[in-house]
Enzyme design. Structure first.
Site, PDB file in Angstrom:
ATOM      1  N   LEU A   7      -3.684 -10.776  -6.862  1.00 55.78           N
ATOM      2  CA  LEU A   7      -2.805 -10.687  -8.104  1.00 55.78           C
ATOM      3  C   LEU A   7      -1.730  -9.681  -7.771  1.00 55.78           C
ATOM      4  CD1 LEU A   7      -4.990 -11.248 -11.325  1.00 55.78           C
ATOM      5  CD2 LEU A   7      -3.370 -12.859 -10.293  1.00 55.78           C
ATOM      6  N   ASP A  54       0.826  -1.219   0.085  1.00 59.45           N
ATOM      7  CA  ASP A  54       0.083  -0.092  -0.201  1.00 59.45           C
ATOM      8  C   ASP A  54       0.804   1.179   0.039  1.00 59.45           C
ATOM      9  OD1 ASP A  54      -2.117  -1.769   0.274  1.00 59.45           O
ATOM     10  OD2 ASP A  54      -2.211  -1.701   2.411  1.00 59.45           O
TER      11      ASP A  54
HETATM   12  O1  F6P Z   1      -2.245  -3.982   3.289  1.00 60.12           O
HETATM   13  C1  F6P Z   1      -2.135  -4.770   2.036  1.00 60.12           C
HETATM   14  C2  F6P Z   1      -3.529  -5.159   1.458  1.00 60.12           C
HETATM   15  O2  F6P Z   1      -2.971  -6.029   0.466  1.00 60.12           O
HETATM   16  C3  F6P Z   1      -4.479  -4.431   1.207  1.00 60.12           C
HETATM   17  O3  F6P Z   1      -4.131  -3.572   0.175  1.00 60.12           O
HETATM   18  C4  F6P Z   1      -5.616  -4.976   1.413  1.00 60.12           C
HETATM   19  O4  F6P Z   1      -6.865  -4.097   1.813  1.00 60.12           O
HETATM   20  C5  F6P Z   1      -5.650  -6.090   2.443  1.00 60.12           C
HETATM   21  O5  F6P Z   1      -3.951  -6.234   2.485  1.00 60.12           O
HETATM   22  C6  F6P Z   1      -5.777  -7.393   2.061  1.00 60.12           C
HETATM   23  O6  F6P Z   1      -5.841  -8.290   3.076  1.00 60.12           O
HETATM   24  P1  F6P Z   1      -6.013  -9.896   3.046  1.00 60.12           P
HETATM   25  O7  F6P Z   1      -4.778 -10.571   2.374  1.00 60.12           O
HETATM   26  O8  F6P Z   1      -6.327 -10.381   4.464  1.00 60.12           O
HETATM   27  O9  F6P Z   1      -7.454  -9.982   2.271  1.00 60.12           O
END
Ligand code: F6P
Length: 369
Positions: free
Chosen positions: A291, A146
């Protein structure tokens, strides 16, 4: 741990969501520590969970040789383990949490860890800071696709995510043009719009919707119609998962993803539903999802991860604890963990990147187009 004369063994763990480049950090830590006088690196499996359950993996320099380009983390990770607030085993998510931090400290001592390198995002680094207060010798390494950690210019994994998202936009453009459609691409980023903004710029999106600039559906519609009036029969829209309509809320799937954050998702579908009554184009939604998190890191992320891993090993061996290594103005340096976990870095709606996007005709769904 702190105050010891000589560091003999370093622990390393990866926590929170994975990001391309984690293995390159592990490789750099192991190799640097080894070359600094044969200091051993003990890998801890699945983040702090591995320290609670004493699940470890020893590394030698030759075992990490091929890790620089490997995605994911060979140590495993979880975003559901905060030893200061654990759910008792087999209990429902609403059950009272218990503090198991003392077990972690005891196990770290039993494993003879003189320092612990914690590679993680804001949540993991906050937990690490508390372990520093309990006497563990902590060095943090920032990680998240992020790119929203305030104390570092970039986190590794971010540019690999941008590569995936801008490649997706290139592909969507082809089919959007053929079918004269509006293509919506939903990307990750939580409540920061860095991925959407960078991918949108690199992939020449027509509209970029980010959490920092709440949108009005009529402004998005106006942009699509303005393009149609100029003979552009298709449009590409990038929407960050945390994007919000003016006066609205982000679209989320679960109140808590296990790490204290809501699980975002659905921003693209919501936008399509909002837009459909107002435009004649067919609309299709693509959710890029994980992805963006998998795959081999791009060279920038490999190099950044290697630089941060080297510096983290040096900080650990030098006893410079309660710090996080970071990239500032192109130089690798160290900041205190307090500073590292103090703030989030968000897109500046009045900043140069947004201004550049507007200058080349991108709409942000606000009153300025
Ligand atoms: O913080 C990294 C991130 O990929 C975010 O962009 C996203 O909202 C979240 O983690 C998704 O988390 P998970 O892998 O628990 O679905």
């Amino acid at each position: 741990m702190p105050g010891m004369n000589r560091i003999r063994r370093i622990g390393v763990l990866t926590g929170g969501g994975d990001a391309p480049g984690l293995n390159a950090v592990i490789r750099a830590v192991v190799r640097t520590a080894d070359r600094l006088g044969g200091i051993e690196t003990l890998g801890i499996l699945d983040g702090f969970e591995g320290l609670l359950e004493r699940r470890y993996r020893k590394f030698t320099s030759s075992q990490v040789r091929d890790l620089v380009g490997k995605g994911g983390t060979v140590l495993g990770t979880t975003n559901r383990c905060n030893p200061f607030a654990m759910l008792p085993e087999h209990s429902a998510t609403g059950a009272a949490r218990i503090d198991r931090s003392a077990e972690v400290v005891r196990n770290a001592r039993e494993a003879e860890l003189d320092a612990l390198i914690v590679i993680g995002g804001d949540g993991t680094l906050r937990i690490a800071r508390h372990f520093g207060e309990l006497g563990l010798g902590i060095v943090g390494v920032p990680k998240t696709i992020d790119n929203d950690l305030a104390a570092t210019d970039y986190t590794f994994g971010f540019w690999t995510a941008i590569e995936a998202a801008s490649d997706a936009l290139d592909r969507l453009r082809d089919t959007a043009e053929s079918h004269h459609r509006v293509m919506i691409l939903e990307v990750m980023g939580r409540d920061a719009g860095w991925i959407a903004l960078h991918a949108g710029l690199a992939g020449a999106a027509d509209v970029i919707l980010i959490p920092e600039i709440p949108y009005r559906i009529h402004a998005v519609e106006a942009k699509i119609e303005e393009r149609a009036a100029r003979g552009q029969s298709y449009s590409l829209v990038v929407v960050a998962e945390g994007a919000v309509p003016i006066g609205g809320q982000p679209s989320w799937r679960d109140a808590d993803a296990g790490d204290g954050h809501p699980r975002l998702g659905g921003a693209g579908d919501r936008l399509a539903r909002e837009l459909a009554p107002h435009i004649e184009h067919e609309i299709r939604v693509t959710v890029l999802g994980h992805l963006q998190r998998g795959g081999s890191p791009v060279p920038f992320d490999r190099i950044l991860a290697t630089r941060l891993g080297r510096r983290a090993a040096e900080a650990a061996v030098g006893g410079r604890f309660d710090t996080m290594v970071c990239l500032r103005a192109g130089e690798v340096s160290e900041v205190s963990l307090d500073e590292a976990t103090a703030g989030q870095k968000l897109v500046d709606p009045k900043g140069e990147l947004v201004a550049t996007a507007r200058a080349v005709g991108v709409g942000f769904g606000d009153e300025r187009g």
